[in-house]
Design a protein around this motif. Structure first.
Motif, PDB file in Angstrom:
ATOM      1  N   ALA A 221      36.595  39.074  27.377  1.00 21.89           N
ATOM      2  CA  ALA A 221      35.308  39.175  27.077  1.00 21.89           C
ATOM      3  C   ALA A 221      34.441  37.883  27.032  1.00 21.89           C
ATOM      4  CB  ALA A 221      35.091  40.104  25.783  1.00 21.89           C
ATOM      5  N   TRP A 222      35.074  37.003  26.395  1.00 21.50           N
ATOM      6  CA  TRP A 222      34.501  35.573  26.229  1.00 21.50           C
ATOM      7  C   TRP A 222      34.755  34.569  27.354  1.00 21.50           C
ATOM      8  CZ3 TRP A 222      31.206  37.135  23.231  1.00 21.50           C
ATOM      9  CH2 TRP A 222      31.158  38.070  22.187  1.00 21.50           C
ATOM     10  N   ASP A 223      35.003  35.089  28.575  1.00 21.87           N
ATOM     11  CA  ASP A 223      35.025  34.369  29.466  1.00 21.87           C
ATOM     12  C   ASP A 223      33.679  34.424  30.515  1.00 21.87           C
ATOM     13  OD1 ASP A 223      37.294  33.285  28.714  1.00 21.87           O
ATOM     14  OD2 ASP A 223      38.674  34.292  30.349  1.00 21.87           O
ATOM     15  N   VAL A 224      33.449  33.313  31.175  1.00 25.14           N
ATOM     16  CA  VAL A 224      32.530  33.457  32.299  1.00 25.14           C
ATOM     17  C   VAL A 224      33.092  33.039  33.573  1.00 25.14           C
ATOM     18  CG1 VAL A 224      30.196  32.854  33.132  1.00 25.14           C
ATOM     19  CG2 VAL A 224      30.770  32.928  30.493  1.00 25.14           C
ATOM     20  N   ILE A 225      32.999  34.016  34.544  1.00 26.40           N
ATOM     21  CA  ILE A 225      33.738  33.715  35.908  1.00 26.40           C
ATOM     22  C   ILE A 225      32.723  33.803  36.987  1.00 26.40           C
ATOM     23  CG2 ILE A 225      35.678  34.454  37.326  1.00 26.40           C
ATOM     24  CD1 ILE A 225      36.590  36.247  34.920  1.00 26.40           C
ATOM     25  N   PHE A 226      33.002  32.819  37.983  1.00 23.10           N
ATOM     26  CA  PHE A 226      32.234  32.716  39.055  1.00 23.10           C
ATOM     27  C   PHE A 226      33.064  32.410  40.131  1.00 23.10           C
ATOM     28  CE2 PHE A 226      32.231  28.125  38.246  1.00 23.10           C
ATOM     29  CZ  PHE A 226      32.400  27.528  39.357  1.00 23.10           C
ATOM     30  N   TYR A 227      32.749  33.124  41.374  1.00 24.27           N
ATOM     31  CA  TYR A 227      33.385  33.139  42.707  1.00 24.27           C
ATOM     32  C   TYR A 227      32.513  32.526  43.800  1.00 24.27           C
ATOM     33  CZ  TYR A 227      36.985  35.935  40.685  1.00 24.27           C
ATOM     34  OH  TYR A 227      38.131  36.626  40.107  1.00 24.27           O
ATOM     35  N   ALA A 228      32.960  31.862  44.777  1.00 25.79           N
ATOM     36  CA  ALA A 228      32.050  31.450  45.680  1.00 25.79           C
ATOM     37  C   ALA A 228      33.043  31.826  47.000  1.00 25.79           C
ATOM     38  CB  ALA A 228      31.717  29.841  45.717  1.00 25.79           C
ATOM     39  N   ILE A 229      32.674  32.470  47.996  1.00 26.61           N
ATOM     40  CA  ILE A 229      33.414  32.842  49.067  1.00 26.61           C
ATOM     41  C   ILE A 229      33.131  32.058  50.350  1.00 26.61           C
ATOM     42  CG2 ILE A 229      34.132  34.906  50.551  1.00 26.61           C
ATOM     43  CD1 ILE A 229      34.983  34.821  47.389  1.00 26.61           C
ATOM     44  N   GLN A 230      34.275  31.755  51.094  1.00 31.84           N
ATOM     45  CA  GLN A 230      34.002  30.929  52.471  1.00 31.84           C
ATOM     46  C   GLN A 230      34.948  31.660  53.369  1.00 31.84           C
ATOM     47  OE1 GLN A 230      35.350  26.856  53.114  1.00 31.84           O
ATOM     48  NE2 GLN A 230      33.258  26.220  53.610  1.00 31.84           N
ATOM     49  N   GLY A 231      34.308  31.994  54.592  1.00 37.33           N
ATOM     50  CA  GLY A 231      35.142  32.716  55.553  1.00 37.33           C
ATOM     51  C   GLY A 231      35.107  34.290  55.647  1.00 37.33           C
ATOM     52  N   GLU A 232      36.208  34.956  55.879  1.00 40.25           N
ATOM     53  CA  GLU A 232      36.423  36.160  56.173  1.00 40.25           C
ATOM     54  C   GLU A 232      35.658  36.871  54.757  1.00 40.25           C
ATOM     55  OE1 GLU A 232      37.363  38.266  58.925  1.00 40.25           O
ATOM     56  OE2 GLU A 232      36.611  36.040  59.624  1.00 40.25           O
ATOM     57  N   PRO A 233      34.810  38.130  54.904  1.00 44.32           N
ATOM     58  CA  PRO A 233      34.391  38.498  53.745  1.00 44.32           C
ATOM     59  C   PRO A 233      35.455  39.370  52.626  1.00 44.32           C
ATOM     60  CG  PRO A 233      33.919  40.023  55.704  1.00 44.32           C
ATOM     61  CD  PRO A 233      34.570  38.788  56.367  1.00 44.32           C
ATOM     62  N   CYS A 234      35.023  39.582  51.688  1.00 42.77           N
ATOM     63  CA  CYS A 234      36.033  40.636  50.822  1.00 42.77           C
ATOM     64  C   CYS A 234      35.161  41.323  50.066  1.00 42.77           C
ATOM     65  CB  CYS A 234      36.974  39.623  50.116  1.00 42.77           C
ATOM     66  SG  CYS A 234      36.065  38.536  49.031  1.00 42.77           S
ATOM     67  N   TRP A 235      35.738  42.258  49.163  1.00 43.01           N
ATOM     68  CA  TRP A 235      35.098  43.250  48.269  1.00 43.01           C
ATOM     69  C   TRP A 235      35.577  43.003  46.638  1.00 43.01           C
ATOM     70  CZ3 TRP A 235      31.732  46.898  49.920  1.00 43.01           C
ATOM     71  CH2 TRP A 235      31.578  47.032  51.310  1.00 43.01           C
ATOM     72  N   LEU A 236      34.414  42.976  46.010  1.00 43.39           N
ATOM     73  CA  LEU A 236      34.704  42.751  44.565  1.00 43.39           C
ATOM     74  C   LEU A 236      34.291  44.101  43.855  1.00 43.39           C
ATOM     75  CD1 LEU A 236      33.697  39.928  42.338  1.00 43.39           C
ATOM     76  CD2 LEU A 236      33.150  42.220  41.510  1.00 43.39           C
ATOM     77  N   THR A 237      35.313  44.465  43.327  1.00 42.52           N
ATOM     78  CA  THR A 237      34.904  45.779  42.432  1.00 42.52           C
ATOM     79  C   THR A 237      35.054  45.928  40.903  1.00 42.52           C
ATOM     80  OG1 THR A 237      36.056  47.283  44.339  1.00 42.52           O
ATOM     81  CG2 THR A 237      35.967  48.298  42.233  1.00 42.52           C
ATOM     82  N   LEU A 238      34.251  46.207  40.167  1.00 46.25           N
ATOM     83  CA  LEU A 238      34.312  46.251  38.860  1.00 46.25           C
ATOM     84  C   LEU A 238      34.988  47.361  38.120  1.00 46.25           C
ATOM     85  CD1 LEU A 238      30.584  45.090  37.820  1.00 46.25           C
ATOM     86  CD2 LEU A 238      32.603  43.527  37.896  1.00 46.25           C
ATOM     87  N   GLU A 239      35.812  47.224  37.054  1.00 45.59           N
ATOM     88  CA  GLU A 239      36.346  48.350  36.469  1.00 45.59           C
ATOM     89  C   GLU A 239      35.343  49.242  36.030  1.00 45.59           C
ATOM     90  OE1 GLU A 239      40.222  48.149  33.881  1.00 45.59           O
ATOM     91  OE2 GLU A 239      38.403  47.920  32.728  1.00 45.59           O
ATOM     92  N   GLY A 240      35.308  50.523  36.315  1.00 43.67           N
ATOM     93  CA  GLY A 240      34.473  51.614  36.106  1.00 43.67           C
ATOM     94  C   GLY A 240      33.171  51.642  36.885  1.00 43.67           C
ATOM     95  N   GLY A 241      33.026  50.553  37.890  1.00 46.83           N
ATOM     96  CA  GLY A 241      31.662  50.276  38.513  1.00 46.83           C
ATOM     97  C   GLY A 241      31.812  50.497  39.841  1.00 46.83           C
ATOM     98  N   GLY A 242      30.868  50.147  40.626  1.00 45.94           N
ATOM     99  CA  GLY A 242      30.922  49.932  42.100  1.00 45.94           C
ATOM    100  C   GLY A 242      31.582  48.876  42.780  1.00 45.94           C
TER     101      GLY A 242
END
Length: 306
Positions: free
Chosen positions: A35-56
């Motif tokens: 809850a008290w973390d801030v996370i960021f992702y940056a993607i390079q190359g092949e696509p991927c999928w991010l799924t939130l728990e309880g979300g889309g």
């Protein structure tokens, strides 16, 4: 005073940890709620999928950037059909360092990430209003932000002396700019702090309150300063924030007091004056109502955690 900048300035992004993973074939990793973390992702190359728990789920394509302001539980996968394994099963230390995952050879998804521990987010109107996920599609990313992204990639890949400090600064800029771009795309009728950023009159109210936090404001005085009627101001502010401007100001004063208690050696009487209170007993009541502890005990609890 810029209310947006003021709320950002009161946050603390600490203990930055970077990570890089190269993923091939069929792969999926699951990350717990922090809850008290801030996370960021940056993607390079092949696509991927991010799924939130309880979300889309959203697809992250080459050069996508996304931010999880509230550390929401989520998974990263090559496909929405792939079962994700808990990250702790793959590496005990969690996100960080270099990880190679999946088959050997073939198309690769390079996942660059950073995590900050967040302090003073509780009660911050900006952070409270942010969604679980902010996604910047490559087509929406300005050239200078792409340059930052590539700089982050280079630093994390080469890992030369001081790279972690450089990555931390770049990470802060990526997060702040992502939030700015998200706010810029919102409608004015968004019922929270972010919507007020898009409403010229409410923004004037917020800037006024943040610029003169220690002033003994009345609703009438605020209305006169921004050229609104008292009733119209009260109505529009309540529709956006679910509270009146004086209540908002009180909560922000208490937020600033909490920061001063945890980060300075100022006497409580000095803090009372700094945040615009004339009476220490009334300050103590307001502070305890918001944080559940009187100021002295709150300061001691901060000292014990540090």
């Amino acid at each position: 005073m810029d209310a947006f900048a003021d709320t950002l300035r009161s946050l603390r992004l600490l203990d930055f940890k970077p990570g890089l993973s190269e993923r091939r074939g069929s792969w999926g990793t699951k990350y717990p709620q922090n809850a008290w973390d801030v996370i960021f992702y940056a993607i390079q190359g092949e696509p991927c999928w991010l799924t939130l728990e309880g979300g889309g789920s959203i697809e992250l394509t080459d050069n996508s950037i996304c931010i999880l302001p509230h550390g929401t539980a989520h998974s990263l996968r090559d496909s929405v059909e792939t079962e994700a394994q808990p990250i702790r099963h793959l590496r005990p230390d969690g996100y960080f360092g270099l990880m190679k995952y999946g088959q050997i050879g073939g198309p690769c998804t390079r996942v660059y990430l950073g995590r900050f521990r967040l302090e003073h987010a509780r009660g911050n109107p900006l952070w409270d209003a942010l969604p679980p996920l902010i996604h910047l599609h490559p087509s929406e990313t300005p050239t200078w932000l792409e340059t930052l992204f590539f700089w982050f990639q280079e630093e994390l890949t080469q890992q030369q002396t001081g790279y972690a400090s450089v990555c931390s600064r770049i990470g802060e800029l990526l997060i702040i700019q992502s939030i700015r771009m998200y706010v810029a795309g919102l409608a004015e009728d968004e019922p929270n702090f972010l919507g007020a950023m898009r409403d010229p009159q409410l923004l004037r109210v917020l800037n006024l309150l943040h610029d003169q936090t220690d002033r003994a404001w009345t609703v009438q005085e605020i209305a006169e300063e921004v050229g609104m009627s008292r009733s119209r101001l009260a109505e529009r502010f309540a529709a956006c924030f679910g509270q009146g401007p004086i209540h908002y100001l009180t909560r922000w004063r208490m937020k600033q007091a909490a920061i001063l208690l945890s980060e300075t050696d100022l006497k409580i009487s000095e803090i009372v004056e700094t945040v615009g209170y004339q009476s220490e007993p009334s300050f103590n009541i307001a502070f305890k109502r918001q944080f559940g502890l009187p100021p002295g005990r709150y300061r001691r609890s901060c000292d014990s955690r540090s």
